[in-house]
Design a protein around this motif. Structure first.
Motif, PDB file in Angstrom:
ATOM      1  N   GLY A  59      48.173  43.807  43.417  1.00  0.00           N
ATOM      2  CA  GLY A  59      46.784  43.981  43.014  1.00  0.00           C
ATOM      3  C   GLY A  59      46.509  45.289  42.302  1.00  0.00           C
ATOM      4  N   VAL A 111      46.396  33.980  46.025  1.00  0.00           N
ATOM      5  CA  VAL A 111      45.998  35.381  45.860  1.00  0.00           C
ATOM      6  C   VAL A 111      45.470  35.825  47.213  1.00  0.00           C
ATOM      7  CG1 VAL A 111      44.533  36.990  44.580  1.00  0.00           C
ATOM      8  CG2 VAL A 111      45.431  34.948  43.435  1.00  0.00           C
ATOM      9  N   THR A 164      44.467  41.016  48.476  1.00  0.00           N
ATOM     10  CA  THR A 164      44.587  41.900  47.331  1.00  0.00           C
ATOM     11  C   THR A 164      43.255  41.973  46.590  1.00  0.00           C
ATOM     12  OG1 THR A 164      45.993  42.461  45.453  1.00  0.00           O
ATOM     13  CG2 THR A 164      45.365  40.147  45.673  1.00  0.00           C
ATOM     14  N   GLN A 165      43.220  42.756  45.521  1.00  0.00           N
ATOM     15  CA  GLN A 165      41.968  42.973  44.812  1.00  0.00           C
ATOM     16  C   GLN A 165      42.214  43.201  43.328  1.00  0.00           C
ATOM     17  OE1 GLN A 165      40.183  46.551  46.367  1.00  0.00           O
ATOM     18  NE2 GLN A 165      42.052  47.760  46.195  1.00  0.00           N
ATOM     19  N   VAL A 194      42.466  41.175  40.767  1.00  0.00           N
ATOM     20  CA  VAL A 194      43.447  40.312  40.124  1.00  0.00           C
ATOM     21  C   VAL A 194      42.699  39.206  39.394  1.00  0.00           C
ATOM     22  CG1 VAL A 194      45.271  38.602  40.491  1.00  0.00           C
ATOM     23  CG2 VAL A 194      45.322  40.775  41.733  1.00  0.00           C
ATOM     24  N   THR A 195      43.071  38.950  38.146  1.00  0.00           N
ATOM     25  CA  THR A 195      42.479  37.879  37.342  1.00  0.00           C
ATOM     26  C   THR A 195      43.565  36.884  36.936  1.00  0.00           C
ATOM     27  OG1 THR A 195      40.662  39.207  36.453  1.00  0.00           O
ATOM     28  CG2 THR A 195      41.336  37.299  35.162  1.00  0.00           C
ATOM     29  N   VAL A 250      42.430  31.701  47.222  1.00  0.00           N
ATOM     30  CA  VAL A 250      42.074  33.117  47.183  1.00  0.00           C
ATOM     31  C   VAL A 250      41.533  33.474  48.559  1.00  0.00           C
ATOM     32  CG1 VAL A 250      40.720  34.907  46.050  1.00  0.00           C
ATOM     33  CG2 VAL A 250      41.504  32.925  44.739  1.00  0.00           C
ATOM     34  N   ASN A 264      38.464  39.496  42.845  1.00  0.00           N
ATOM     35  CA  ASN A 264      39.456  38.630  42.207  1.00  0.00           C
ATOM     36  C   ASN A 264      38.734  37.546  41.426  1.00  0.00           C
ATOM     37  OD1 ASN A 264      41.856  39.864  43.435  1.00  0.00           O
ATOM     38  ND2 ASN A 264      41.038  39.042  45.349  1.00  0.00           N
TER      39      ASN A 264
END
Length: 376
Positions: free
Chosen positions: A100, A332, A335-336, A338-339, A355, A361
């Motif tokens: 991330g 996902v 975490t943070q 993230v695209t 997610v 995200n």
């Protein structure tokens, strides 16, 4: 259960990258910062830049993790551009805290310039590996109209594993193997081909306390041809009209025309109340003898053989896929920043994208289809 889901989202999330002198040598260093590239004709021993792309998503993930671990994400973040093609992810792609970004330094995974990028949780099956059925014993089990059209695939010869039978009982969609032909889900061989048949008479409702499965009388003669030893499953509304359940057949008595299930239905077989006049109904599934229409298929898990009546000539098929991934195709977690953008995610036995336990995200412009669980 299958979900086809297209999502078009616009995010005010900066993706312009700036230079960062301390970055590793891999990737492309431009005025926009660092970019990694993945392409089907790439090589994981290369640098991952635009002209020397990686071949796998896993290698790109390693490169991004090295930046995250070194606390070396450039201002504006890092982008993994994935070029046009199909990427098979039998084990799924997991992005976690090691993958991330942070505010101002996001991590973006993106299909390159609107190219079609498919993340597939299944195994591509070569059309040339399908063979005509030659075994006379097998041919005799097939309907006459199917014998010339059904093709057999030796899964063991292709190294396809995890060929478990359907569970003895389950509700709703089972997260089991599915077959897709040119992106369309094929029908597990069933009878009747549409709709339901009804129970003639309940002999034994069944008892959970005594672990005694139910028994009923069937109307038609069709069940006399089924090979119970190979496995037959019945999906039905056995009691309530709001509670379906699929249960394996334990035995069939063709003399009395009685079917005894292999497991107990939670509510027993038979109408829920005296005022419920709707006949109890069911259909049979994964029965070789009922593979009698184009688009149907049958799995013999013990013999590692797949039988299929293709809806058109196999030589004209662009895509025959067997779902394999038992985990989400993309996850996902924890975490943070993230695209994921512009991907087609498909053909897993579980969910398409999950997610969980993160923040900031984004799933953008993705299509999720043909999954055994939820879409996103």
């Amino acid at each position: 259960m299958r979900y086809a889901l297209s999502i078009l989202l616009l995010a005010l999330c900066p993706t312009v990258l700036v230079g960062w002198p301390g970055l590793p040598s891999r990737g492309s260093k431009t005025k926009a910062g660092v970019e990694y590239y993945v392409a089907p004709n790439g090589n994981d021993r290369d640098t991952g830049d635009r002209h020397l792309p990686f071949r796998t998503l896993g290698k790109a993930q390693e490169a991004v993790r090295s930046l995250v671990t070194a606390n070396a994400l450039p201002k504006g973040g890092v982008t993994v551009f994935v070029r046009k093609g199909t990427y098979h992810l039998a084990a799924g792609l997991l992005l976690d805290a090691r993958d991330g970004g942070k505010r101002g330094t996001p991590v973006t995974w993106q299909a390159f310039k609107n190219e079609t990028v498919r993340l597939v949780g299944g195994r591509q099956l070569p059309a040339k590996a399908f063979r005509k059925v030659q075994d006379e014993a097998l041919l005799s089990r097939l309907a006459p109209e199917a014998r010339r059209s059904v093709r057999c695939l030796d899964l063991a010869a292709l190294g396809v594993e995890d060929l478990k039978e359907l569970p003895v009982k389950f509700r709703g969609a089972c997260r089991a193997m599915e077959l897709f032909y040119d992106d369309q889900p094929m029908q597990l061989a069933r009878w009747p081909n549409e709709g339901w048949v009804t129970i003639k008479e309940v002999i034994e409702r069944g008892s959970r306390e005594e672990k005694r499965p139910g028994t009923f009388v069937y109307n038609e003669d069709r069940a006399a041809s089924w090979d119970v030893a190979k496995g037959v499953w019945l999906q039905g509304y056995w009691c309530h009209d709001w509670y379906d359940e699929t249960i394996k057949v334990g035995k069939i008595d063709t003399t009395t025309k009685q079917i005894t299930l292999a497991a107990v239905h939670n509510y027993g077989i038979g109408a829920s109340h005296t005022w419920n006049k709707v006949p109890r109904r069911y259909y049979a599934m994964n029965v070789l003898e009922e593979l009698d229409a184009p688009g149907e298929w049958y799995l013999d898990a013990k013999a590692a053989k797949l039988y299929f009546w293709p809806p058109k000539r196999l030589s004209g098929s662009r895509n025959i896929v067997l779902s394999m991934a038992t985990e989400p195709v993309v996850a996902v977690r924890d975490t943070q920043f993230v695209t994921l953008q512009g991907f087609t995610v498909e053909a897993g036995r579980a969910d398409g994208i999950v997610v969980a336990n993160g923040n900031d995200n984004l799933i953008a412009s993705c299509t999720v289809r043909n999954t055994g669980g939820k879409g996103i």
